[in-house]
Design a protein around this motif. Sequence first.
Motif, PDB file in Angstrom:
ATOM      1  N   PHE A  46      58.669 -10.911  71.219  1.00 19.88           N
ATOM      2  CA  PHE A  46      59.908 -11.279  71.269  1.00 19.88           C
ATOM      3  C   PHE A  46      60.012 -12.701  71.651  1.00 19.88           C
ATOM      4  CE2 PHE A  46      60.851  -7.037  71.649  1.00 19.88           C
ATOM      5  CZ  PHE A  46      62.139  -6.616  71.196  1.00 19.88           C
ATOM      6  N   THR A  47      60.882 -13.519  71.007  1.00 19.69           N
ATOM      7  CA  THR A  47      61.308 -14.838  71.054  1.00 19.69           C
ATOM      8  C   THR A  47      62.201 -15.210  72.172  1.00 19.69           C
ATOM      9  OG1 THR A  47      60.299 -15.271  68.770  1.00 19.69           O
ATOM     10  CG2 THR A  47      61.677 -17.311  70.181  1.00 19.69           C
ATOM     11  N   HIS A  48      61.860 -15.869  73.212  1.00 22.67           N
ATOM     12  CA  HIS A  48      62.909 -16.295  74.155  1.00 22.67           C
ATOM     13  C   HIS A  48      63.805 -17.480  73.414  1.00 22.67           C
ATOM     14  CE1 HIS A  48      64.563 -18.661  77.567  1.00 22.67           C
ATOM     15  NE2 HIS A  48      64.919 -17.271  78.201  1.00 22.67           N
ATOM     16  N   ILE A  49      65.194 -17.065  73.365  1.00 26.42           N
ATOM     17  CA  ILE A  49      66.146 -18.205  72.683  1.00 26.42           C
ATOM     18  C   ILE A  49      66.921 -19.016  73.714  1.00 26.42           C
ATOM     19  CG2 ILE A  49      65.728 -17.205  70.497  1.00 26.42           C
ATOM     20  CD1 ILE A  49      68.461 -16.110  71.010  1.00 26.42           C
ATOM     21  N   GLY A  50      66.968 -18.362  74.888  1.00 26.80           N
ATOM     22  CA  GLY A  50      67.619 -19.302  75.941  1.00 26.80           C
ATOM     23  C   GLY A  50      68.163 -18.312  77.058  1.00 26.80           C
ATOM     24  N   THR A  51      68.641 -18.920  77.986  1.00 28.00           N
ATOM     25  CA  THR A  51      69.237 -18.316  79.271  1.00 28.00           C
ATOM     26  C   THR A  51      70.759 -18.452  79.620  1.00 28.00           C
ATOM     27  OG1 THR A  51      67.117 -18.667  80.399  1.00 28.00           O
ATOM     28  CG2 THR A  51      68.881 -17.832  81.774  1.00 28.00           C
ATOM     29  N   THR A  52      71.452 -17.607  79.601  1.00 24.01           N
ATOM     30  CA  THR A  52      72.862 -17.602  79.888  1.00 24.01           C
ATOM     31  C   THR A  52      73.347 -18.233  81.106  1.00 24.01           C
ATOM     32  OG1 THR A  52      73.188 -15.495  81.011  1.00 24.01           O
ATOM     33  CG2 THR A  52      73.470 -15.490  78.667  1.00 24.01           C
ATOM     34  N   LEU A  53      74.488 -18.810  81.428  1.00 24.42           N
ATOM     35  CA  LEU A  53      74.727 -19.403  82.570  1.00 24.42           C
ATOM     36  C   LEU A  53      74.847 -18.605  83.958  1.00 24.42           C
ATOM     37  CD1 LEU A  53      77.912 -21.558  81.499  1.00 24.42           C
ATOM     38  CD2 LEU A  53      75.450 -22.328  81.917  1.00 24.42           C
ATOM     39  N   ASP A  54      74.700 -17.084  83.625  1.00 23.25           N
ATOM     40  CA  ASP A  54      74.697 -16.168  84.750  1.00 23.25           C
ATOM     41  C   ASP A  54      73.298 -15.555  84.604  1.00 23.25           C
ATOM     42  OD1 ASP A  54      74.908 -14.680  82.412  1.00 23.25           O
ATOM     43  OD2 ASP A  54      76.474 -13.304  83.281  1.00 23.25           O
ATOM     44  N   GLY A  55      72.398 -16.330  84.386  1.00 26.39           N
ATOM     45  CA  GLY A  55      70.881 -15.764  84.383  1.00 26.39           C
ATOM     46  C   GLY A  55      70.325 -14.745  83.968  1.00 26.39           C
ATOM     47  N   HIS A  56      70.752 -14.593  82.543  1.00 25.78           N
ATOM     48  CA  HIS A  56      70.146 -13.452  81.532  1.00 25.78           C
ATOM     49  C   HIS A  56      69.544 -14.106  80.625  1.00 25.78           C
ATOM     50  CE1 HIS A  56      73.074 -11.459  83.638  1.00 25.78           C
ATOM     51  NE2 HIS A  56      72.273 -10.234  83.634  1.00 25.78           N
ATOM     52  N   SER A  57      67.928 -13.818  80.527  1.00 22.26           N
ATOM     53  CA  SER A  57      67.253 -14.255  79.466  1.00 22.26           C
ATOM     54  C   SER A  57      67.620 -13.666  78.081  1.00 22.26           C
ATOM     55  CB  SER A  57      65.737 -14.066  79.615  1.00 22.26           C
ATOM     56  OG  SER A  57      65.273 -14.730  80.642  1.00 22.26           O
ATOM     57  N   LYS A  58      67.635 -14.296  76.847  1.00 15.29           N
ATOM     58  CA  LYS A  58      68.088 -13.830  75.481  1.00 15.29           C
ATOM     59  C   LYS A  58      66.870 -13.741  74.770  1.00 15.29           C
ATOM     60  CE  LYS A  58      71.530 -16.380  74.445  1.00 15.29           C
ATOM     61  NZ  LYS A  58      72.669 -17.145  73.874  1.00 15.29           N
ATOM     62  N   TYR A  59      66.508 -12.543  74.260  1.00 17.13           N
ATOM     63  CA  TYR A  59      65.389 -12.455  73.130  1.00 17.13           C
ATOM     64  C   TYR A  59      65.832 -11.722  71.809  1.00 17.13           C
ATOM     65  CZ  TYR A  59      62.306 -13.178  77.293  1.00 17.13           C
ATOM     66  OH  TYR A  59      61.800 -13.567  78.483  1.00 17.13           O
ATOM     67  N   ILE A  60      65.080 -12.461  70.970  1.00 20.48           N
ATOM     68  CA  ILE A  60      65.118 -11.717  69.421  1.00 20.48           C
ATOM     69  C   ILE A  60      63.736 -11.414  68.998  1.00 20.48           C
ATOM     70  CG2 ILE A  60      67.301 -13.023  69.134  1.00 20.48           C
ATOM     71  CD1 ILE A  60      65.895 -14.850  67.269  1.00 20.48           C
ATOM     72  N   LYS A  61      63.827 -10.809  68.047  1.00 21.60           N
ATOM     73  CA  LYS A  61      62.605 -10.278  67.179  1.00 21.60           C
ATOM     74  C   LYS A  61      62.911  -9.960  65.852  1.00 21.60           C
ATOM     75  CE  LYS A  61      58.304  -7.562  67.412  1.00 21.60           C
ATOM     76  NZ  LYS A  61      57.562  -6.662  68.090  1.00 21.60           N
ATOM     77  N   ASP A  62      62.065 -10.420  64.817  1.00 22.31           N
ATOM     78  CA  ASP A  62      62.298  -9.941  63.362  1.00 22.31           C
ATOM     79  C   ASP A  62      61.675  -8.331  63.511  1.00 22.31           C
ATOM     80  OD1 ASP A  62      63.582 -12.178  62.551  1.00 22.31           O
ATOM     81  OD2 ASP A  62      61.699 -13.107  62.088  1.00 22.31           O
ATOM     82  N   ILE A  63      62.557  -7.469  62.887  1.00 22.66           N
ATOM     83  CA  ILE A  63      62.050  -6.243  62.727  1.00 22.66           C
ATOM     84  C   ILE A  63      61.977  -5.423  61.088  1.00 22.66           C
ATOM     85  CG2 ILE A  63      62.536  -5.394  64.993  1.00 22.66           C
ATOM     86  CD1 ILE A  63      65.088  -4.040  63.780  1.00 22.66           C
TER      87      ILE A  63
END
Length: 164
Positions: free
Chosen positions: A147-164
């Motif tokens: 998975f690629t980390h694409i950022g963190t929200t202001l309330d502290g959640h990491s966002k991930y994406i992956k090609d499937i």
Amino acid sequence: MNHTITVATKSDVSSVIHLLKEVAGWLKENEINQWSFLLAGGEDNEIKQDIVEGNTYIVSTETEIIATFTLLPTQSEWDLHIWGDDNELDSLYLHRLAVKPSYMKNGLGANILHWIQENVKPRLTLLKLDCVADNHKLNSFYKNNGFTHIGTTLDGHSKYIKDI
């Protein structure tokens, strides 16, 4: 380990909720800031609805449910909070991936992610998820599984994406 992955049914509701609360309790005992709201029944109705709608899966041995996860083909209210109004119609949202503590650290989580990749390819091309940013083990798990980390929200959640 011999296990099967199937769509959860209405008869699995209490078992899935019990498993999620068991994992939430384990996380709390290990001072991992993730899912504490589940212990108080914070998503019981949503969990039941996702099962009724056929979006939740169970991983079972011959005798017990050992893991669960939910795949949403459309954004939930939480996904809107995390991703905003997501225009990528080919996205699938992963929620509540949980492995029974006695089955952790044996590759089951990675096997589940591989299963998702192999079984949803015909329909969708992007898998998205979030997790608490300060849960370093979980963040490492997703990075180590492509998975690629694409950022963190202001309330502290990491966002991930992956090609499937």
